[in-house]
Write a protein that holds these residues in place. Structure first.
Motif, PDB file in Angstrom:
ATOM      1  N   LEU C 310     -17.194 -15.107 -61.202  1.00  0.00           N
ATOM      2  CA  LEU C 310     -17.507 -16.293 -60.778  1.00  0.00           C
ATOM      3  C   LEU C 310     -17.087 -16.710 -59.316  1.00  0.00           C
ATOM      4  CD1 LEU C 310     -19.016 -19.235 -61.874  1.00  0.00           C
ATOM      5  CD2 LEU C 310     -16.612 -20.004 -62.237  1.00  0.00           C
ATOM      6  N   TYR C 311     -16.098 -16.125 -59.026  1.00  0.00           N
ATOM      7  CA  TYR C 311     -15.285 -16.311 -57.967  1.00  0.00           C
ATOM      8  C   TYR C 311     -15.822 -15.376 -56.729  1.00  0.00           C
ATOM      9  CZ  TYR C 311     -11.881 -19.567 -60.058  1.00  0.00           C
ATOM     10  OH  TYR C 311     -11.425 -20.462 -60.842  1.00  0.00           O
ATOM     11  N   ASN C 316     -18.887 -18.936 -49.263  1.00  0.00           N
ATOM     12  CA  ASN C 316     -17.808 -19.059 -48.677  1.00  0.00           C
ATOM     13  C   ASN C 316     -16.608 -19.047 -49.466  1.00  0.00           C
ATOM     14  OD1 ASN C 316     -16.048 -18.992 -46.539  1.00  0.00           O
ATOM     15  ND2 ASN C 316     -16.694 -21.005 -45.638  1.00  0.00           N
ATOM     16  N   MET C 320     -13.038 -22.225 -50.444  1.00  0.00           N
ATOM     17  CA  MET C 320     -13.493 -22.998 -51.394  1.00  0.00           C
ATOM     18  C   MET C 320     -12.404 -23.699 -51.993  1.00  0.00           C
ATOM     19  SD  MET C 320     -14.625 -20.645 -54.508  1.00  0.00           S
ATOM     20  CE  MET C 320     -13.162 -19.708 -55.253  1.00  0.00           C
ATOM     21  N   GLU C 321     -12.573 -24.961 -52.217  1.00  0.00           N
ATOM     22  CA  GLU C 321     -11.493 -25.801 -53.154  1.00  0.00           C
ATOM     23  C   GLU C 321     -12.225 -26.137 -54.148  1.00  0.00           C
ATOM     24  OE1 GLU C 321     -10.037 -29.099 -50.902  1.00  0.00           O
ATOM     25  OE2 GLU C 321     -10.456 -28.169 -49.140  1.00  0.00           O
ATOM     26  N   VAL C 322     -11.553 -25.894 -55.468  1.00  0.00           N
ATOM     27  CA  VAL C 322     -11.830 -25.852 -56.785  1.00  0.00           C
ATOM     28  C   VAL C 322     -11.448 -27.494 -57.340  1.00  0.00           C
ATOM     29  CG1 VAL C 322     -12.022 -25.057 -58.895  1.00  0.00           C
ATOM     30  CG2 VAL C 322     -11.800 -23.674 -56.751  1.00  0.00           C
ATOM     31  N   ASP C 325     -13.984 -30.699 -61.658  1.00  0.00           N
ATOM     32  CA  ASP C 325     -15.560 -30.391 -62.161  1.00  0.00           C
ATOM     33  C   ASP C 325     -15.486 -29.003 -62.488  1.00  0.00           C
ATOM     34  OD1 ASP C 325     -15.628 -33.053 -61.781  1.00  0.00           O
ATOM     35  OD2 ASP C 325     -17.271 -32.984 -59.947  1.00  0.00           O
ATOM     36  N   ASP C 326     -15.104 -28.313 -61.447  1.00  0.00           N
ATOM     37  CA  ASP C 326     -15.496 -26.754 -61.715  1.00  0.00           C
ATOM     38  C   ASP C 326     -15.040 -26.239 -62.923  1.00  0.00           C
ATOM     39  OD1 ASP C 326     -16.394 -27.177 -59.192  1.00  0.00           O
ATOM     40  OD2 ASP C 326     -14.357 -26.954 -58.262  1.00  0.00           O
ATOM     41  N   ALA C 329     -17.706 -25.979 -65.152  1.00  0.00           N
ATOM     42  CA  ALA C 329     -18.573 -25.059 -64.875  1.00  0.00           C
ATOM     43  C   ALA C 329     -18.110 -23.760 -65.422  1.00  0.00           C
ATOM     44  CB  ALA C 329     -18.648 -24.847 -63.267  1.00  0.00           C
TER      45      ALA C 329
END
Lengths: 498, 308, 498, 308
Positions: C310-311, C316, C320-322, C325-326, C329
């Motif tokens: 996923l990463y 970008n 990214m900032e997680v 919410d993520d 996902a």
């Protein structure tokens, strides 16, 4: 590998030989002019149309032997012959056959290369084995610790061998000289020595054996020398094709093939003159290269019928009338179909790395292939019978339409699906169909169609793994080369549809 | 340089694989001079089908890039055991990657393993042994052919592997292995492996494994018999592996169309068979491949006096 | 085949056992609680998490043995143990482990089935061989001409055997009784007798050997018992995968796999604690069923890093900032990916006739499979480590982006092409990539892409033929069953593109 | 009825193959009564997974058509050697179609051939021999097991093949073959074929072929040695064939999409991986297949005194 003075051109134009094939006759089990025979020297094998006034060539360069066939004429099969340098009177009298349309190639047959065949007085087994046994004077080294690979271990050079040959020294003596002059030979292990001997035999061996052609020999011969011509059909696969098609005397079989006539030959062989083999093909010249090699009698050929697939176009073929225009149409089709299979050229951009193997292993067989190419061209033009004509086809169409066949075989370079669709309905219920293909994909198409229609049961898509094993005292192991693919068979039983 | 410790740039002294094609690649020692056939040192030029070049031109090139030749180009590759096995100078029959892989796998080798090999032969398998036991294990390899032992030793040195291998000139049948540490594995590629079994018993640690490679079944039969007779080997098994290298090709088969349109059918005349081309991609096995290399036999050593 | 009282449920909830795995420790080479061990009885093999207060079950029905493991605790590997009927005091004291969440199934473990392990005083070879040797009193028939297959030749009935068992008669004695009561046994040829013995051994054999798990054992174990789980990867194919990927200590490898963790385990084994193995996978729970069985130390596990694919979505990702919410996902993805491979269900309308073989040969393995299913479920839930979290992944992403890897392995149930496209560019030049797939078609896709891009050289698509050979005096032959397919490998060397 | 001479309609006395599925088909003798286990004659009912039926109901049905069962249906097929081999009652280990095919092919058999076989076993190969030599040849088949010989004789009779086969109860090792005509081929499936070589020499015609089938390599080694020692066999070769029956299946693999659209990329947040289904048709080999059946050895007989 080897060129043959018993070459194609000689025979293509030899109308007398052609006639001889027709009336095989006299000595059913002996060697005579006009008969196909298998000639073996060590591991080398040839199938030739025997003509006693011609030569067969083994080896090349310094060790080339052009062997006059005369000595074998009139003898039975499975005897051993030794090739000896031709005496001067033979050299003097040896001229090319009068039928020879090409001038005698002096550069190829040099007097010192001319050999004659002498029937060995020893039993065949002794003659063959003698050659492979190491002379008693040669001891086996226990191991190879003291062998140095400095390129000096073989003292005999090519030049020396040629010179000995020129002096009329026999192959066996030359071989012994090579062995004793090899510094390392005595130090090699027995296993290594044997490999060495086998290699040398290929060049210097001079025991010839004649055999009667058979389906198993032909199948093996074509598969090894020109697998493309027989669509990669390996002998073990052919053997199963005949089983699954339930071939037996008094059966009536529908066969589509362009596999050198090998399938038709195999079916005819199993019919023994009883039954029917309707050979479907494209164009008026069915392939018969392998078929002619079987020396079939008229009796054997009786079950064979031919049918140009053109006559099986759907439509009202039964009552069609064929005018002169149609002959041209047929000719067009024929010209198309006589194209060589494109397999060699189809190698494309994404030809994988395995080429390494192709090239490494392929070298020998490539040369051999070109040789066969000539041979088969020759055979093609020497028809067993004339091209099948309109009348033949009409008889065949009638037979096709009125017969419930006992089995169907498809073995061609075309995609088998439409052929299967056209031919399968002519089978009697509960009889088998067998389709051969070098690739599994077209057979999967056939499988899906048969299953969708519900007209096949017990349907299997099989392939084989096959290997020869060398059984020698203390040296038993599978042969170091094998054919990793022998093609695929789809077989099943035809049933009433759902 | 080292076969194992990869360097991105070619340096003097490296062994480089010059890759022209799948059938055509060679190991090149990047040195200013080389010995010619008469034993004299001459400038190191290398001849290819695309012309020759001065080997020192390779220095500074990046592994995995194109190298231009007078009439074409090649790739310069970092050596690996597998590329070496395909290109090495044969001093004997060699063992190839499919068998090598099974041998190392079946012997359960890993970094730190102590391995004994006899004979060294052309060093094809030795390289793979060293790669696997590196950096904490060691390979002891023996050949009764002195020159071969010397050549192997020299090669390991050039390939940067000498810290993890000891090459001995030795007839192991009469003299045994003389390795101080108990070994995790012994590998034998000898004509008569069964004669070495007593030495193997003295050299293996409890639970260590023996592997033999023999082309003939008689050798396997005698070896297995000797192992059983010794009473100290269990889990004896014999295996055979053959690899097939396939190519990917498209095939076009002609498909015959047996249908006639109404006009054609009504005409009552012969018309040519319509043909369509049917193209598919398929895996093509080579026309010929290895039918046999050797039988690989494994056995686990468990001496009579059991530990607890 | 056999059910185990050393069952999953017991251990899933056994937190003490889990703890034990973490700190392997004490006796590196011995059998102790919390260690995975291989248990062999004749041809049967199990890999279990050793717990001395539990039982392992072999056989079923009349010949079921529930063998208490206690006797083996603290001993070294490769010793022979004999299972003997438990003495009354052991039966009385034997209770299920206190951690057992399920009630003791009385119906399964009956007192007469309870056995204890006794260390054999004989050397292991003797103990094992003794069982396979025919008693001297039994003579071999020269041939089988007088054997009649009238179903009366076996006088011992299932009932009789059960009754003997109940009387505490040893397995060996039972076997001898069976042999001597068989009317036809003495008349059978030695070859037939041996087959008979092997079959009987499966039911009545009682010599157990414990072995230390290794990659070769695990690979063999999974391939035989649950080939679907390891994607049909046969041990010989795995062995080559490791070669072509040039795995060695101090190397840095990029691995995509969902093959039970077997590939990662094999790579870690070859790294010996030195180097890096970045395990790419989908979801936060990488497969580790095989990995845990290796009893790896923390040192061994040091090179392992994990990365949820996923990463690696293009974009970008680096900065990214997680947010919370993520996590949801991620969870969604994970749920999807944890689906069982659909292979079994994918059999479709045109499933060919070869089913005959599937079914015929599959019967045993099917039963075995269901057994493994439980085992592996259990292993999955007993994590070697916790699921990898966001921080882990971010570290891994950084490592992924900054590293030029020494080799790439792809061995997953997903189509390898997009994975190859994403991962291949992270290789250093002149390093190898290897892709495993059970089917050749996806590898052909990869081959075409690599060749089109011009970023691979020396690219090969290989498959193997592999067979075991039985070497016995006068009875040497290849084993009568083999696996005809071990999957395909595509391997090559990464080079600068054109 | 006859296995060879096909009849489109089922008659009383026929042997019919009741085909339920690829894994599930049986030979049925179409008779009013059959022997039960106690040796008494009872009405001939046949039990299938779809219910049982009175076997005489088959009479008059067309081969290759559907036959309705109480809870389903089956196809009734005309017997062939291949279907018989798959369904026959095993009295011994039998030889299967891939080996049978190679044996008959390698022996160059055809109508008119005289073939000697020992042992008869369950008659699997015998049926195929008869089919090939029919209608002008003959099979002489021997078994040292009297009951097996009787059963085979009875079977050939029922299958309409008795005109082309003679079954003998005989120990060929001690007693030889006692066939008057010189044979074109001898086939041996015996534990010790090498002991029969002298009898084979007396029975084969010049150029005739011997074939032996042996599971163990030691048997092959001894046989080949005996053949070589006899000095009357040439073209000795040993082969092995294994058939693989594949299935055709579709496979769906998930393909991961690593691309992000602009919005997703710009959001800086994790999004799930998009997945596509990739479907293809492929050939699936069976999970397990025959690894070995037997070694097939051929030799051609050329006696010492050569004809001319």
């Amino acid at each position: 590998m080897a060129s043959e003075t018993n070459s194609n051109e000689d025979l293509v134009t030899s109308s007398s030989a052609t006639a001889a094939v027709g009336g095989l006759g006299a000595d059913e089990d002996g060697i005579c002019d006009g008969k196909y025979v298998v000639v073996e020297r060590g591991d080398q094998q040839r199938i030739i149309l025997f003509k006693s006034n011609q030569t067969i060539t083994f080896g090349k360069g310094a060790t080339q032997q052009d062997i006059l066939l005369k000595g074998a004429s009139g003898t039975g099969f499975l005897n051993a012959f030794k090739a000896s340098p031709a005496p001067p009177e033979v050299i003097a009298s040896h001229k090319p056959s009068s039928n020879n349309s090409k001038p005698w190639k002096k550069s190829k047959v040099r007097p010192q290369n001319l050999f004659v065949l002498e029937r060995s007085t020893d039993p065949i087994v002794k003659s063959i084995n003698e050659f492979y046994q190491l002379p008693d004077t040669i001891s086996s080294g226990v191991d190879n610790r003291n062998i140095h690979d400095d390129n000096t271990s073989q003292a005999m050079k090519k030049h020396d061998i040629e010179s000995l040959r020129g002096q009329g020294v026999s192959s066996k003596e030359i071989l012994e000289t090579i062995i004793t002059s090899s510094k390392s030979f005595n130090q090699k292990t027995e296993f290594a020595q044997e490999k060495y001997l086998k290699k040398k035999e290929k060049i210097y061996g001079d025991v010839l054996v004649f055999r009667k052609p058979s389906i198993s020999i032909l199948s093996d011969y074509y598969f090894k020398r020109d697998p493309v011509k027989v669509l990669g059909l390996r002998p073990d696969t052919l053997s199963q094709l005949l089983s699954y098609a339930n071939i037996h005397a008094h059966g009536k079989y529908l066969i589509f093939e362009n596999c050198c006539g090998l399938i038709v030959a195999a079916v005819l062989n199993r019919l023994g003159g009883h039954g029917a083999a309707l050979h479907c093909h494209i164009g008026s010249n069915p392939q018969r290269q392998a078929l002619v090699c079987m020396n079939f009698t008229d009796e054997d050929l009786k079950p064979m019928m031919n049918l140009d697939m053109l006559y099986l176009l759907r439509g009202n073929v039964e009552k069609m009338e064929v005018g002169p225009d149609d002959i041209a149409a047929v000719a067009v089709v024929e010209a198309e179909s006589s194209e060589e299979p494109k397999t060699k050229k189809q190698k494309l951009e994404c030809d994988a790395g395995s080429d390494s193997d192709d090239e490494k292993n392929g070298k020998d067989s490539y040369n051999e292939q070109s040789e066969v190419e000539e041979e088969t061209t020759f055979v093609t033009s020497r028809r067993l019978m004339a091209s099948n004509n309109k009348e033949d086809n009409e008889t065949s169409v009638a037979y096709f339409n009125e017969t419930e066949f006992d089995g169907l075989i498809i073995c061609g370079k075309e995609h088998p699906l439409t052929l299967l669709q056209r031919l399968l309905p002519r089978l009697a219920l509960s009889t088998p169909f067998v389709i051969y293909c070098q690739y599994p994909e077209p057979l999967m198409d056939c499988y899906v169609w048969v299953k969708e229609k519900g007209i096949g049961i017990n349907v299997h898509l099989v392939d084989n793994w096959f290997r020869n094993i060398q059984v020698e005292t203390e040296r038993t192991h599978p042969e170091i080369n094998m054919s990793p693919s022998g093609g695929y068979l789809l077989y099943g039983t035809y049933i009433v549809g759902t | 340089m080292s076969f194992i410790e990869r360097n991105p740039i070619i340096k003097e002294g490296d062994t480089v694989i010059l890759f022209l094609s799948v059938n055509n690649h060679y190991p090149i020692e990047v040195t200013k001079y080389k010995k010619n056939k008469s034993g004299n040192y001459v400038e190191n030029k290398f001849q290819t089908i695309y012309g020759h070049f001065d080997v020192m031109e390779l220095v500074g090139k990046k592994y995995g890039t194109k190298f231009h030749l007078p009439r074409g180009w090649a790739y310069v590759l970092h050596p690996t055991c597998e590329l070496w096995t395909k290109t090495l100078p044969h001093r004997t029959q060699i063992i190839y990657t499919p068998d090598i892989s099974l041998i190392i796998f079946g012997l359960d080798l890993a970094p730190g393993s102590i391995v004994i090999e006899a004979g060294t032969g052309s060093g094809s398998l030795s390289h793979a042994f060293i790669r696997t036991v590196y950096p904490t294990g060691h390979l002891y390899t023996f050949d009764f052919h002195e020159k071969r032992a010397d050549q192997a030793r020299e090669e390991f040195q050039k390939h940067g592997l000498n810290s993890w291998v000891t090459v001995g000139h030795r007839d192991v049948i009469s003299d045994g292995f003389d390795v101080e540490k108990p070994a995790d594995a012994v590998f034998l590629d000898l004509p008569k492996p069964w004669e070495v079994v007593p030495h193997v018993q003295r050299s293996l640690k409890r639970g260590g494994k023996l592997c033999t490679f023999s082309p003939c079944i008689e050798q396997v039969q005698k070896t297995v018999e000797a192992l059983k007779r010794s009473g100290e080997f269990v889990m004896i098994k014999t295996q055979e592996v053959l690899q097939r290298s396939n190519s990917i090709q498209y095939r076009i088969l002609t498909s015959l169309d047996f249908s006639l349109d109404e006009a054609e059918s009504a005409s009552g005349k012969l018309v040519p068979i319509k043909k369509e081309q049917c193209k598919f991609r398929t895996l093509i096995p080579p026309p010929q491949s290895a039918g046999h290399t050797g039988y690989i036999t494994f056995a686990t050593f468990v001496p009579g006096v059991s530990s607890s």
